[in-house]
Scaffold this motif. Structure first.
Motif, PDB file in Angstrom:
ATOM      1  N   GLN A  32       0.978  -1.437   0.097  1.00 28.16           N
ATOM      2  CA  GLN A  32       0.173  -0.059   0.074  1.00 28.16           C
ATOM      3  C   GLN A  32       0.697   1.330   0.128  1.00 28.16           C
ATOM      4  N   MET A  33       1.857   1.057   0.746  1.00 26.31           N
ATOM      5  CA  MET A  33       2.750   2.433   0.969  1.00 26.31           C
ATOM      6  C   MET A  33       3.687   2.523  -0.721  1.00 26.31           C
ATOM      7  N   ALA A  34       4.089   1.495  -0.955  1.00 26.91           N
ATOM      8  CA  ALA A  34       4.641   1.489  -2.303  1.00 26.91           C
ATOM      9  C   ALA A  34       3.894   1.934  -3.549  1.00 26.91           C
ATOM     10  N   VAL A  40       2.754   8.607  -7.372  1.00 24.89           N
ATOM     11  CA  VAL A  40       3.480   9.921  -7.040  1.00 24.89           C
ATOM     12  C   VAL A  40       4.434  10.024  -8.416  1.00 24.89           C
ATOM     13  N   THR A  41       5.214   8.942  -8.382  1.00 26.05           N
ATOM     14  CA  THR A  41       6.164   8.847  -9.472  1.00 26.05           C
ATOM     15  C   THR A  41       5.771   8.885 -10.713  1.00 26.05           C
ATOM     16  N   GLU A  42       4.439   8.301 -11.098  1.00 26.61           N
ATOM     17  CA  GLU A  42       3.743   8.160 -12.223  1.00 26.61           C
ATOM     18  C   GLU A  42       3.245   9.715 -12.809  1.00 26.61           C
ATOM     19  N   SER A  89      12.391   5.100  -1.994  1.00 27.74           N
ATOM     20  CA  SER A  89      11.825   6.388  -1.911  1.00 27.74           C
ATOM     21  C   SER A  89      11.357   6.716  -3.257  1.00 27.74           C
ATOM     22  N   VAL A  90      10.403   7.823  -3.527  1.00 27.80           N
ATOM     23  CA  VAL A  90      10.136   8.183  -4.598  1.00 27.80           C
ATOM     24  C   VAL A  90      11.331   8.385  -5.738  1.00 27.80           C
ATOM     25  N   ILE A  94      12.220   7.088  -9.233  1.00 30.11           N
ATOM     26  CA  ILE A  94      12.494   7.732 -10.295  1.00 30.11           C
ATOM     27  C   ILE A  94      13.729   7.566 -11.131  1.00 30.11           C
ATOM     28  N   SER A  95      14.864   7.437 -10.264  1.00 33.36           N
ATOM     29  CA  SER A  95      16.247   7.188 -10.698  1.00 33.36           C
ATOM     30  C   SER A  95      16.194   5.994 -11.378  1.00 33.36           C
ATOM     31  N   ILE A  96      15.500   4.793 -11.098  1.00 34.85           N
ATOM     32  CA  ILE A  96      15.529   3.450 -11.614  1.00 34.85           C
ATOM     33  C   ILE A  96      14.737   3.723 -12.990  1.00 34.85           C
TER      34      ILE A  96
END
Length: 103
Positions: A32-34, A40-42, A89-90, A94-96
Motif C-alpha cells: 500500500q505504501m509502495a 507519485v512517480t507516475e 523512496s520516490v 524515479i532514478s531507476i
C-alpha cells in the motif's frame, strides 16, 4: 495506476517498448505504501505504470522469479530487464525508471 487483466499483461510482454508493472497483494501493508510512491512517480514523470494483483498470476510470478511483493517489473524488448523489490523512496524509483527510459 491502471489495473490490468492477465490478457493485457501478456500483451505487454509481446510489445517491444519499455513497460513498468507493479505487482502487489491487497493485504500487504508495504504494498500500500509502495503503491502511493508509484502513483507519485507516475505523476511526476508522466508515465504509465500498470499494476496486477499477484494472487491472480501465481504461475507468472514463479516463472519470473518474483519472490516477494511489492515488486516493480521492468520490461523492455519482450524481456524482464530488472526486478525491483526495495523501493526506498520516490527519488529512488524515479532514478531507476529514468535509467531504463533513457537507455
Amino acid at each position: 495506476m491502471e489495473e490490468i487483466t492477465k490478457e493485457e499483461l501478456i500483451e505487454l510482454f509481446e510489445n517491444r517498448e519499455v513497460h513498468f508493472i507493479y505487482l502487489y497483494t491487497p493485504l500487504c501493508g508495504t504494498c500500500q505504501m509502495a503503491s502511493k510512491m508509484l502513483e507519485v512517480t507516475e505523476t511526476i514523470l508522466s508515465i504509465k505504470i500498470y499494476k496486477k494483483d499477484l494472487n491472480y498470476i501465481p504461475e507468472h510470478a514463479m516463472n519470473w522469479g518474483v519472490q516477494s511483493v511489492p515488486a516493480l517489473i521492468i520490461l523492455k524488448e519482450q524481456k524482464i530487464i530488472e526486478k525491483v523489490f526495495a523501493f526506498g523512496s520516490v527519488e529512488n524509483i524515479i532514478s531507476i525508471i529514468n535509467e531504463h527510459q533513457n537507455s
